[in-house]
Design a protein around this motif. Structure first.
Motif, short mmCIF file in Angstrom:
data_model
loop_
_atom_site.label_atom_id
_atom_site.label_comp_id
_atom_site.label_asym_id
_atom_site.label_seq_id
_atom_site.Cartn_x
_atom_site.Cartn_y
_atom_site.Cartn_z
N ASP A 124 46.06 52.47 42.79
CA ASP A 124 46.17 51.23 41.84
C ASP A 124 44.69 50.47 42.53
N THR A 125 44.06 50.94 43.42
CA THR A 125 42.66 50.24 43.61
C THR A 125 41.51 50.84 42.77
N LYS A 156 45.69 42.51 30.94
CA LYS A 156 45.20 41.67 31.92
C LYS A 156 44.02 40.75 31.94
N ASN A 157 43.17 41.34 31.41
CA ASN A 157 41.60 40.95 30.99
C ASN A 157 41.92 40.00 29.79
N LYS A 175 47.61 48.14 29.84
CA LYS A 175 47.99 47.19 31.06
C LYS A 175 46.70 46.40 31.53
N ILE A 176 45.42 47.35 31.57
CA ILE A 176 44.07 46.68 31.97
C ILE A 176 43.64 45.57 30.94
N LEU A 221 48.11 52.75 30.99
CA LEU A 221 47.41 52.34 32.04
C LEU A 221 46.30 51.36 31.23
N THR A 281 41.18 50.36 37.93
CA THR A 281 41.58 48.80 37.52
C THR A 281 40.80 48.39 36.37
N THR A 282 39.82 49.24 35.91
CA THR A 282 38.87 48.74 34.76
C THR A 282 38.93 50.08 33.71
N HIS A 288 32.35 50.27 42.46
CA HIS A 288 33.78 50.58 42.14
C HIS A 288 33.70 51.97 41.21
N SER A 299 37.07 53.16 34.35
CA SER A 299 37.78 54.05 35.33
C SER A 299 38.62 54.82 34.60
#
Length: 593
Positions: free
Chosen positions: A324-325, A577-578, A573-574, A570, A328-329, A292, A332
């Motif tokens: 969005d793909t 979520k984590n 948000k990540i 962003l 996500t980390t 990724h 990134s």
């Protein structure tokens, strides 16, 4: 318990994906990803194993109390033969001594009662070579036993070691000193002809049973490892967080759960099987994360290699379709920040300006102004640096310069010893600027005389640079000085750069200093140094910067501000979520305790 098992297994694909950011040093990203969810899965396996919930119990395998009694008789026989020391008198175990319930057929025993030998190693006399290796804490790692880190002992000291001190196959080695190392445990796989002894920081446990790996599993479980912390209410260690000790007396008296021997072997086999699956899952996850990240870096490289605003738009549209793909980390998002800076310094974040005068005229005016203001030291520095050779194309209205030409004062800070006397002058140090922003927390103060304070007093828009540090990631980092509430000076490991904001906005220089382009100019010349990493004033003055016209500088700063603000949102948000997934992992695995 059935409902808990269902929750754990039904959501396994979610909570095992939990990650955590871990600090790292060196070139590239400032963080790397830890596979938190898989770590929790490993911990869960160990906890289930030592609580009797990993494999079924069979009545025909006998019971733990019978096995303990048999080992006690074996120990008595060894004592009679003078092959083991007489056991210390310890209080009998009572129900209040047991940390958790165990299955019917298991028994609790003190570690002394099921061991032939428990002792710290000896302080060695080292040699460069020899017949006997000494095992230190470095040899005992969570990923296994590492003989390569073992040193040798002097030949003339070997006779001081009794036969019991020479390590045997199946000895359990438990690190017993030092924050960060204490608590690591491994069963010795003696697959070498070398004779081995342990040093005084490792406790050797020689079990009477033929299944020492079960003890290793128990000592590795969270119920024990959580107690390898002096602040724990039931700590196994003593001392402070800086230097902790696991005493032999504590090891001897430690209550351990004891299943029937056949079940111990089945538990060990099942743990090894499941840990192998965890290894595979971990490798698969790491490969997926690497793939990724490679995809993200490849796509962003296409973006930053755009040669025109039109090509940039085309490449961005391709990324936006898969945004969005891709992002996500945390890694990134950091790559996206790097891409923003790379685009900014190439003039691809702003429209094509038609300025009244190009940056070359601006820089000539700035240089003439600086030469009138600069002191003799700065003039000397300027005489040593060469004209910038353009490393990549920039818009026609931009121009290249270096930090020395952009500034009229480049100065080291005070060497005075600073302390906590707040009646003196506050002095900014590396901790106050290492994050790229000035923080006034944990201030120290120095006895600066009026002349020194006049020379070193900070103003709004000054830039501070870390010129010396043990970490390559930190050395050469810039911080922008905001408006301050009083006069502050700065310490000797920092360099102050003063630029006239009427010509070049220092915030633009601060942003560009974070780019990979500038970081490479700082890091590459000092990458292979040992110990402190340093960058001197001449090297700093030589750093090349692409400079836009004055009005376009404002637009570049605005665009970076806006895009970094989006990256912050962003990233939050990540991270949220984590954290949610990690909380799920903690909650579900915690329910088995």
């Amino acid at each position: 318990m059935t409902n808990v098992n269902t929750l754990i297994t039904d959501h396994l694909d979610i909570w095992t994906t939990a990650t955590e950011a871990k600090p790292s040093s060196g070139r590239g990203n400032s963080k790397k990803t830890g596979l938190y969810g898989i770590q929790k899965l490993r911990s869960l396996i160990l906890e289930l194993a030592v609580r009797g919930k990993l494999v079924p119990q069979y009545q025909n395998e006998g019971d733990g109390s019978g096995a303990v009694a048999k080992l006690a008789r074996k120990r008595e026989e060894l004592v009679k033969q003078k092959l083991a020391k007489t056991a210390k008198k310890l209080d009998e175990l009572h129900e209040g001594d047991f940390p958790f319930p165990i299955p019917h057929g298991w028994s609790w025993a003190r570690l002394q009662d099921v061991s032939e030998y428990i002792q710290r190693g000896k302080g060695p006399k080292y040699a460069d070579s020899g017949a006997v290796r000494v095992i230190s804490q470095k040899c005992v790692q969570w990923n296994g036993f590492d003989l390569d880190k073992a040193r040798f002992i002097r030949e003339d000291s070997i006779e001081g070691y009794g036969q019991e001190r020479f390590l045997r196959d199946g000895d359990v080695l438990w690190n017993s000193t030092g924050t960060g190392t204490v608590g690591r445990v491994v069963t010795l796989p003696l697959e070498t002809d070398d004779r081995l002894v342990a040093d005084s920081h490792v406790t050797v446990i020689r079990m009477l049973s033929d299944c020492p790996r079960f003890l290793e599993i128990y000592l590795s479980s969270s119920g024990i490892q959580n107690r390898i912390e002096p602040t724990h209410e039931d700590a196994l260690v003593s001392g402070t967080t800086k230097q902790v000790e696991l005493n032999v007396s504590t090891v001897l008296a430690l209550p351990v759960p004891f299943p029937p021997m056949a079940e111990q072997h089945r538990i060990v086999a099942k743990v090894e099987e499941l840990m192998t699956l965890c290894d595979a899952l971990e490798a698969q996850t790491e490969d997926s994360l690497k793939a990724h990240q490679t995809l993200v870096e490849t796509c962003l490289a296409t973006l930053t290699n755009s040669q025109s605003p039109e090509e940039l738009t085309e490449n961005w549209n391709r990324i936006e379709t898969n945004f969005d793909t891709l992002f996500t980390t945390e890694e990134s998002v950091e790559c996206l920040r790097d891409a923003v800076l790379s685009l900014a310094i190439r003039g691809l974040l702003t429209k094509r300006y038609s300025p009244d005068e190009p940056a070359s005229v601006l820089l000539e005016q700035l240089f003439q102004s600086n030469m009138q203001t600069a002191n003799s030291r700065h003039r000397t520095i300027m005489s040593k640096i060469r004209e910038v050779e353009p490393p990549f194309p920039i818009p026609p209205s931009w121009a290249w310069s270096n930090l020395g030409s952009l500034s009229f004062d480049l100065r080291y800070g005070t060497s005075k010893k600073c302390g906590r006397d707040d009646s003196q002058t506050p002095v900014l140090r590396i901790p106050n600027v290492s994050g790229g922003q000035v923080t006034l927390e944990d201030m120290k103060f120095g006895p600066l005389e009026e002349k020194e304070l006049s020379d070193l007093a900070l103003r709004q828009n000054d830039l501070l640079i870390i010129r010396s540090n043990g970490s390559l990631e930190i050395v050469g980092r810039f911080a922008w000085v905001p408006e301050l509430d009083r006069e502050y000076a700065f310490a000797g490991y920092l360099v102050r750069v003063r630029i006239d904001p009427a010509f070049v906005d220092p915030r633009y220089i601060w942003y560009v200093s974070q780019s990979r382009f500038v970081r490479d100019q700082i890091e590459l010349p000092i990458r292979h140094g040992v110990g402190l990493k340093n960058v001197n004033s001449t090297e700093l003055a030589s750093i090349a910067f692409p400079i836009p016209p004055r009005e376009e500088q404002k637009e570049v700063i605005y665009q970076i501000d806006s895009l970094f603000e989006y990256c912050d949102k962003l990233l939050k948000k990540i991270v949220d979520k984590n954290e949610s997934i990690a909380t799920l992992a903690d909650t579900l695995t915690g329910k088995v305790h």
